[in-house]
Design an enzyme around this catalytic site. Structure first.
Site, short mmCIF file in Angstrom:
data_model
loop_
_atom_site.label_atom_id
_atom_site.label_comp_id
_atom_site.label_asym_id
_atom_site.label_seq_id
_atom_site.Cartn_x
_atom_site.Cartn_y
_atom_site.Cartn_z
N LYS A 109 0.86 -1.19 0.00
CA LYS A 109 0.00 0.00 0.00
C LYS A 109 0.88 1.23 0.00
O LYS A 109 2.01 1.19 0.50
CB LYS A 109 -0.89 0.03 1.25
N1 GLU Z 1 -7.35 0.07 -2.94
C1 GLU Z 1 -8.12 -1.11 -3.22
C2 GLU Z 1 -8.17 -1.99 -1.98
O1 GLU Z 1 -8.00 -1.54 -0.87
C3 GLU Z 1 -7.68 -1.83 -4.48
C4 GLU Z 1 -6.27 -2.34 -4.49
C5 GLU Z 1 -5.83 -2.90 -5.83
O2 GLU Z 1 -6.63 -3.00 -6.75
O3 GLU Z 1 -4.66 -3.26 -5.90
O4 GLU Z 1 -8.45 -3.16 -2.06
#
Ligand code: GLU
Length: 419
Positions: A109
C-alpha cells in the site's frame, strides 16, 4: 512483536484480528513474528511547486508488506490522515485480501499525506509523477503493482504509468492497475469493488433469509466503493435508505434515488445540497434502522461507542478496517453478521488482477467476462470462508483470516526463509 502502541493504532487493529486467527491455527511464534512485520517500508519527501510558484513538501509512503505469494499489490491513498501506521495496516490487509481470494499477489500500500481537495489538477499531476519517480526501482509488474485507493483516480494511475514507462524506456501498462480503458485498463474495474460488496452481501443475505426486495440498506461513504455498491443494491431491488459523504448523511425511508445522487455528485463533486433525503449526521446514519449496513469510507467508524446501538443485521465492510476489535466483539455477541473487509471489498483487487493479466497478454476481455469471473472468484472463496467459520464455530472475519494466513504460510514454507 505486538506492542502496546500498536494495539491503539490501525495496524494494532489488524494485529488483534490476526492473533485470533493465528491462535485457532496454532501458528508457531516464529511464523507469527514474520507475518506481523512488514517486509519493507519506504518513506520519502515529495517537494513540489504550487501553481502560484511556491514550494511545499509532502511525505510519501510505500509499504511492501509481504511477497510470499507474488508481487506486492495495493492502492495509493491521498489523504490528510495518511501515516506510516495506516499505510502499514492497509498493506497488511492487502496481504490477507489477496490471499483470501487466492490471487498470486502479496500485499502493499502507498500514500501521500495531503489534502487533494486543495490541489489543482496540475499540482496533483506533479505530486503523482514525483511519487512514481521516487519508486521506480522498487515497483514493476513483477515487483509491486499499485492501484487506486481513497482520492486516487484512473487519471492518477495514468500519470503513474507514464512516469514509470518514461524512466524505464518502455511502455509498461502492467506496473499499475485501475488505469483508464484507453491505456490498458480493464472493463469493469471502476465498479468492481462496489460490485464485490453486493455479491458478498447478497450471498450472505440468502443464507440469512433476507430477500433483496424487502431489504433496506444504509451506505456510509459515497466514493468509488459506496456509490457503485448503492447503484447495484438498488438494481437488485433493495431499498437504499441512507447514503453519506464528508458533507453529511442523507436519509429517506422510502429509498434514495441512487442515479439522481450519482448525477448530483457528477455535477457538484459531493452530496452537499442533495434534496433526495433528510439531512442527518454521519453518526446518526451508522445507527439508523436498516437490514444491511455498508461502511465504505475510512477506518475505525464502528467502535466501542456506537457498536451496541447499530441496528443492522448484516454489516458488509466496503472500507478497510472500519470496525475496531472492540466493536467486532460486540457485533459477534449481538449476533450481527459481519462480512470482513478482506473479503467484502476484495472485488477491486480481483479485477486489478484481471487487468494485470490482460496487460501482460495484450488481449482484453468483454465486461461480461470480467464480471462473471469476478463473481466466481468471490463466491468460491466466501463459501470456503463460511465452511471454516462453521468448522471452527467462529466469525466470518476470523475464518477469512484463517484461510488467508494458511495460504500465505504454505507459500512461505515452500519457499523457505532465506536467512
Ligand atoms: N485500494 C483497493 C483496496 O483496498 C484496491 C487495491 C488494488 O486494486 O490493488 O483493495
Amino acid at each position: 512483536m505486538t506492542t502496546a502502541v500498536r494495539e491503539v493504532s490501525v495496524f494494532g487493529d489488524g494485529i488483534a484480528y490476526f492473533n485470533e486467527a493465528a491462535d485457532l491455527l496454532q501458528l508457531d511464534a516464529g511464523m507469527r513474528q514474520i507475518l506481523t512485520h512488514p517486509s519493507r517500508q519506504i518513506i520519502f519527501s515529495i517537494p513540489f511547486q504550487r501553481d502560484t510558484g511556491e514550494f511545499e513538501v509532502f511525505t510519501g509512503y510505500r509499504v511492501q508488506y509481504n511477497f510470499a505469494r507474488g508481487p506486492a499489490k495495493g492502492g495509493i491513498r491521498y489523504h490528510p490522515g495518511v501515516t506510516l501506521d495506516e499505510v502499514t495496516a492497509l498493506a497488511f490487509w492487502m496481504t490477507w485480501k489477496c490471499a483470501v481470494v487466492d490471487l498470486p499477489f502479496g500485499g502493499g500500500k502507498g500514500g501521500v499525506t495531503c489534502d487533494p481537495s486543495t490541489l489543482s489538477n496540475n499540482e496533483l499531476e506533479r505530486i503523482t509523477r514525483r511519487y512514481a519517480a521516487e519508486l521506480v526501482e522498487v515497483v514493476g509488474p513483477d515487483k509491486d503493482v499499485p492501484a487506486p485507493d481513497v482520492n486516487t483516480t484512473p487519471q492518477v494511475m495514468a500519470w503513474f504509468m507514464d512516469t514509470y514507462s518514461m524512466h524505464t524506456r518502455q511502455n509498461c501498462p502492467g506496473v499499475v492497475t485501475g488505469k483508464p480503458l484507453e491505456i490498458g485498463g480493464s472493463r469493469g474495474r471502476v465498479e468492481a469493488t462496489g460490485r464485490g460488496v453486493t455479491i458478498c452481501a447478497l450471498d450472505e443475505m440468502a443464507q440469512m433469509g433476507i430477500a433483496p426486495e424487502s431489504a433496506s440498506v444504509v451506505i456510509q461513504g459515497f466514493g468509488n466503493v459506496g456509490m457503485y455498491a448503492a447503484k447495484l443494491f438498488a438494481e437488485r431491488g433493495c431499498t437504499v435508505r441512507g447514503i453519506s459523504d464528508v458533507t453529511g448523511a442523507y436519509y429517506n425511508k422510502d429509498g434514495i434515488n441512487i442515479v439522481e445522487a450519482m448525477e448530483h455528485v457528477g455535477k457538484h463533486h459531493n452530496l452537499a445540497g442533495f434534496q433526495g433525503g433528510d439531512k442527518i449526521s454521519n453518526a446518526e446514519l451508522l445507527v439508523s434502522e436498516c437490514d444491511v449496513l455498508v461502511p465504505a469510507a475510512l477506518e475505525k467508524v464502528l467502535t466501542a461507542e456506537n457498536a451496541s446501538k447499530v441496528k443492522a443485521k448484516l454489516i458488509v465492510e466496503g472500507a478497510n478496517g472500519p470496525t475496531t476489535p472492540e466493536a467486532a466483539k460486540t457485533f459477534s455477541d449481538r449476533g450481527i453478521v459481519v462480512i470482513p473487509d478482506i473479503m467484502a471489498n476484495a472485488g477491486g483487487v480481483t479485477v486489478s488482477y484481471f487487468e494485470w493479466v490482460q496487460d501482460r497478454m495484450g488481449y482484453f476481455w468483454k465486461e461480461a467476462e470480467v464480471n462473471e469471473r469476478l463473481e466466481d472468484v468471490l463466491l468460491t472463496n466466501i463459501h470456503e470462508v463460511r465452511r471454516i467459520k462453521v468448522q471452527y464455530n467462529t466469525t466470518l472475519r476470523t475464518a477469512a483470516y484463517m484461510l488467508a494466513i494458511d495460504r500465505v504460510v504454505k507459500a512461505l514454507t515452500l519457499r523457505g526463509i532465506y536467512a
